[in-house]
Design a protein around this motif. Structure first.
Motif, PDB file in Angstrom:
ATOM      1  N   PHE A  75       0.853  -1.185   0.000  1.00 13.11           N
ATOM      2  CA  PHE A  75       0.000   0.000   0.000  1.00 13.11           C
ATOM      3  C   PHE A  75       0.886   1.230   0.000  1.00 13.11           C
ATOM      4  O   PHE A  75       1.733   1.389   0.869  1.00 13.11           O
ATOM      5  N   GLN A  76       0.675   2.108  -0.952  1.00 13.46           N
ATOM      6  CA  GLN A  76       1.417   3.358  -0.963  1.00 13.46           C
ATOM      7  C   GLN A  76       0.868   4.276   0.130  1.00 13.46           C
ATOM      8  O   GLN A  76       1.597   5.058   0.715  1.00 13.46           O
ATOM      9  N   GLN A  77      -0.423   4.177   0.375  1.00 11.47           N
ATOM     10  CA  GLN A  77      -1.032   4.917   1.473  1.00 11.47           C
ATOM     11  C   GLN A  77      -2.360   4.272   1.857  1.00 11.47           C
ATOM     12  O   GLN A  77      -3.022   3.669   1.022  1.00 11.47           O
ATOM     13  N   ILE A  78      -2.706   4.391   3.129  1.00 10.68           N
ATOM     14  CA  ILE A  78      -3.994   3.883   3.609  1.00 10.68           C
ATOM     15  C   ILE A  78      -4.825   5.037   4.170  1.00 10.68           C
ATOM     16  O   ILE A  78      -5.916   4.828   4.672  1.00 10.68           O
ATOM     17  N   ALA A  79      -4.291   6.246   4.049  1.00  4.24           N
ATOM     18  CA  ALA A  79      -4.999   7.449   4.479  1.00  4.24           C
ATOM     19  C   ALA A  79      -4.560   8.603   3.587  1.00  4.24           C
ATOM     20  O   ALA A  79      -3.422   8.638   3.131  1.00  4.24           O
ATOM     21  N   ALA A  84      -9.351   7.965   6.293  1.00  2.00           N
ATOM     22  CA  ALA A  84      -8.792   6.614   6.250  1.00  2.00           C
ATOM     23  C   ALA A  84      -9.508   5.757   5.215  1.00  2.00           C
ATOM     24  O   ALA A  84     -10.713   5.901   4.995  1.00  2.00           O
ATOM     25  N   PHE A  85      -8.740   4.843   4.604  1.00  2.00           N
ATOM     26  CA  PHE A  85      -9.306   3.863   3.676  1.00  2.00           C
ATOM     27  C   PHE A  85      -9.445   2.506   4.355  1.00  2.00           C
ATOM     28  O   PHE A  85      -9.529   1.476   3.703  1.00  2.00           O
ATOM     29  N   TYR A  86      -9.462   2.517   5.667  1.00  2.00           N
ATOM     30  CA  TYR A  86      -9.659   1.322   6.481  1.00  2.00           C
ATOM     31  C   TYR A  86     -10.612   1.720   7.610  1.00  2.00           C
ATOM     32  O   TYR A  86     -10.854   2.908   7.836  1.00  2.00           O
ATOM     33  N   PRO A  87     -11.166   0.774   8.343  1.00  2.00           N
ATOM     34  CA  PRO A  87     -12.129   1.129   9.401  1.00  2.00           C
ATOM     35  C   PRO A  87     -11.454   1.769  10.620  1.00  2.00           C
ATOM     36  O   PRO A  87     -11.231   1.133  11.644  1.00  2.00           O
ATOM     37  N   SER A  88     -11.137   3.021  10.507  1.00  2.00           N
ATOM     38  CA  SER A  88     -10.431   3.766  11.544  1.00  2.00           C
ATOM     39  C   SER A  88     -11.392   4.287  12.598  1.00  2.00           C
ATOM     40  O   SER A  88     -12.532   4.641  12.302  1.00  2.00           O
ATOM     41  N   LYS A  89     -10.882   4.379  13.823  1.00  2.00           N
ATOM     42  CA  LYS A  89     -11.642   5.003  14.905  1.00  2.00           C
ATOM     43  C   LYS A  89     -11.074   6.383  15.229  1.00  2.00           C
ATOM     44  O   LYS A  89     -11.650   7.109  16.022  1.00  2.00           O
ATOM     45  N   ILE A  90      -9.939   6.734  14.602  1.00  2.00           N
ATOM     46  CA  ILE A  90      -9.311   8.024  14.900  1.00  2.00           C
ATOM     47  C   ILE A  90      -9.407   9.024  13.749  1.00  2.00           C
ATOM     48  O   ILE A  90      -9.053  10.174  13.918  1.00  2.00           O
ATOM     49  N   MET A  91      -9.899   8.559  12.606  1.00  2.00           N
ATOM     50  CA  MET A  91     -10.068   9.439  11.438  1.00  2.00           C
ATOM     51  C   MET A  91     -11.409   9.153  10.791  1.00  2.00           C
ATOM     52  O   MET A  91     -11.892   8.017  10.835  1.00  2.00           O
ATOM     53  N   PRO A  92     -11.994  10.153  10.135  1.00  2.35           N
ATOM     54  CA  PRO A  92     -13.181   9.855   9.334  1.00  2.35           C
ATOM     55  C   PRO A  92     -12.786   8.935   8.186  1.00  2.35           C
ATOM     56  O   PRO A  92     -11.627   8.878   7.781  1.00  2.35           O
ATOM     57  N   ARG A  93     -13.743   8.221   7.681  1.00  2.00           N
ATOM     58  CA  ARG A  93     -13.453   7.261   6.614  1.00  2.00           C
ATOM     59  C   ARG A  93     -13.618   7.913   5.246  1.00  2.00           C
ATOM     60  O   ARG A  93     -14.542   8.682   5.023  1.00  2.00           O
ATOM     61  N   GLY A  94     -12.717   7.558   4.352  1.00  2.00           N
ATOM     62  CA  GLY A  94     -12.711   8.107   3.007  1.00  2.00           C
ATOM     63  C   GLY A  94     -13.329   7.158   1.994  1.00  2.00           C
ATOM     64  O   GLY A  94     -12.889   7.113   0.847  1.00  2.00           O
ATOM     65  N   TYR A  95     -14.298   6.379   2.421  1.00  6.82           N
ATOM     66  CA  TYR A  95     -14.979   5.433   1.551  1.00  6.82           C
ATOM     67  C   TYR A  95     -16.416   5.277   2.039  1.00  6.82           C
ATOM     68  O   TYR A  95     -16.754   5.672   3.165  1.00  6.82           O
ATOM     69  N   ASP A  96     -17.272   4.716   1.213  1.00  4.97           N
ATOM     70  CA  ASP A  96     -18.668   4.479   1.554  1.00  4.97           C
ATOM     71  C   ASP A  96     -18.720   3.410   2.646  1.00  4.97           C
ATOM     72  O   ASP A  96     -18.389   2.247   2.407  1.00  4.97           O
ATOM     73  N   THR A  97     -19.149   3.802   3.840  1.00  2.30           N
ATOM     74  CA  THR A  97     -19.114   2.883   4.986  1.00  2.30           C
ATOM     75  C   THR A  97     -20.184   1.786   4.921  1.00  2.30           C
ATOM     76  O   THR A  97     -20.181   0.890   5.757  1.00  2.30           O
ATOM     77  N   SER A  98     -21.038   1.839   3.919  1.00  4.47           N
ATOM     78  CA  SER A  98     -21.988   0.735   3.750  1.00  4.47           C
ATOM     79  C   SER A  98     -21.313  -0.436   3.020  1.00  4.47           C
ATOM     80  O   SER A  98     -21.903  -1.508   2.883  1.00  4.47           O
ATOM     81  N   ARG A  99     -20.079  -0.211   2.556  1.00  3.27           N
ATOM     82  CA  ARG A  99     -19.311  -1.259   1.876  1.00  3.27           C
ATOM     83  C   ARG A  99     -18.051  -1.575   2.681  1.00  3.27           C
ATOM     84  O   ARG A  99     -17.652  -0.822   3.557  1.00  3.27           O
ATOM     85  N   GLN A 100     -17.442  -2.673   2.321  1.00  3.36           N
ATOM     86  CA  GLN A 100     -16.169  -3.052   2.919  1.00  3.36           C
ATOM     87  C   GLN A 100     -15.113  -2.014   2.540  1.00  3.36           C
ATOM     88  O   GLN A 100     -15.139  -1.470   1.430  1.00  3.36           O
ATOM     89  N   SER A 101     -14.188  -1.745   3.439  1.00  2.90           N
ATOM     90  CA  SER A 101     -13.129  -0.779   3.124  1.00  2.90           C
ATOM     91  C   SER A 101     -12.220  -1.350   2.049  1.00  2.90           C
ATOM     92  O   SER A 101     -12.056  -2.569   1.944  1.00  2.90           O
ATOM     93  N   PRO A 102     -11.598  -0.487   1.245  1.00  2.00           N
ATOM     94  CA  PRO A 102     -10.680  -0.996   0.224  1.00  2.00           C
ATOM     95  C   PRO A 102      -9.480  -1.723   0.835  1.00  2.00           C
ATOM     96  O   PRO A 102      -9.005  -2.717   0.288  1.00  2.00           O
ATOM     97  N   VAL A 103      -8.998  -1.260   1.983  1.00  2.00           N
ATOM     98  CA  VAL A 103      -7.871  -1.936   2.638  1.00  2.00           C
ATOM     99  C   VAL A 103      -8.299  -3.337   3.080  1.00  2.00           C
ATOM    100  O   VAL A 103      -7.583  -4.318   2.857  1.00  2.00           O
ATOM    101  N   ASP A 104      -9.476  -3.454   3.700  1.00  2.00           N
ATOM    102  CA  ASP A 104      -9.967  -4.770   4.119  1.00  2.00           C
ATOM    103  C   ASP A 104     -10.169  -5.698   2.923  1.00  2.00           C
ATOM    104  O   ASP A 104      -9.883  -6.892   2.997  1.00  2.00           O
ATOM    105  N   ALA A 105     -10.657  -5.157   1.818  1.00  2.00           N
ATOM    106  CA  ALA A 105     -10.872  -5.973   0.615  1.00  2.00           C
ATOM    107  C   ALA A 105      -9.542  -6.525   0.105  1.00  2.00           C
ATOM    108  O   ALA A 105      -9.433  -7.717  -0.217  1.00  2.00           O
ATOM    109  N   VAL A 106      -8.514  -5.683   0.062  1.00  2.00           N
ATOM    110  CA  VAL A 106      -7.190  -6.128  -0.384  1.00  2.00           C
ATOM    111  C   VAL A 106      -6.624  -7.156   0.582  1.00  2.00           C
ATOM    112  O   VAL A 106      -6.090  -8.193   0.168  1.00  2.00           O
ATOM    113  N   MET A 107      -6.744  -6.885   1.872  1.00  2.00           N
ATOM    114  CA  MET A 107      -6.206  -7.807   2.879  1.00  2.00           C
ATOM    115  C   MET A 107      -6.900  -9.170   2.794  1.00  2.00           C
ATOM    116  O   MET A 107      -6.244 -10.210   2.840  1.00  2.00           O
TER     117      MET A 107
END
Length: 154
Positions: A75-79, A84-107
């Motif tokens: 990953f070149q970046q996850i934020a 955040a492009f992952y389910p962060s609790k310290i940052m707002p999310r940069g993806y549609d939260t009704s879907r899986q995060s792109p980081v989780d999908a890759v992982m």
């Protein structure tokens, strides 16, 4: 004379074969993943209206890379942009939260295929982060701790 030319040709070919054997082509086994690329200079390669957070697209991309022989993804970046492009609790999310995060999908897909994943946090705020500032470094450490808690293995 003929024997000398033949001997010269043989001597010229032997080192070439030896060099060729020593310099085998190394395979590329890894690649970078770019979740957010906002550099205006590359607007034609990375259109701004493109949904780069679609988890199904990333799963398909990981399968495609695996078929190509890629073993490592980085990953070149996850934020980016403070999101955040992952389910962060310290940052707002940069993806549609009704879907899986792109980081989780890759992982998830990488794990299924036995691929190895490396993470770079990218940017605490944006591409102009100043690592000379203590608050920027502190934010990076906070993000790293969160990532280790979510994705780290004991």
């Amino acid at each position: 004379m003929r024997n000398h030319i033949l001997l010269l040709l043989i001597l010229c070919l032997i080192p070439g074969k030896m060099i060729q054997a020593q310099n085998k082509i190394q395979e590329v086994k890894g690649t970078f993943l770019v979740l957010a690329y906002q550099d205006e200079r590359n607007k034609y390669m990375y259109p701004m209206g493109f949904d780069n957070t679609d988890p199904q697209m990333w799963k398909a991309k990981i399968r495609e890379l695996h078929k190509m022989g890629i073993e490592y993804v980085i990953f070149q970046q996850i934020a980016n942009g403070g999101k955040a492009f992952y389910p962060s609790k310290i940052m707002p999310r940069g993806y549609d939260t009704s879907r899986q995060s792109p980081v989780d999908a890759v992982m998830e897909e990488s794990s299924k295929l036995g691929m190895k994943v490396f993470m770079s946090i990218g940017w605490a705020k944006d591409q102009l982060d100043d690592l000379g500032k203590p608050e920027t470094r502190a934010r990076y450490m906070e993000i790293l701790a969160e990532l280790a808690g979510i994705y780290g293995k004991d």
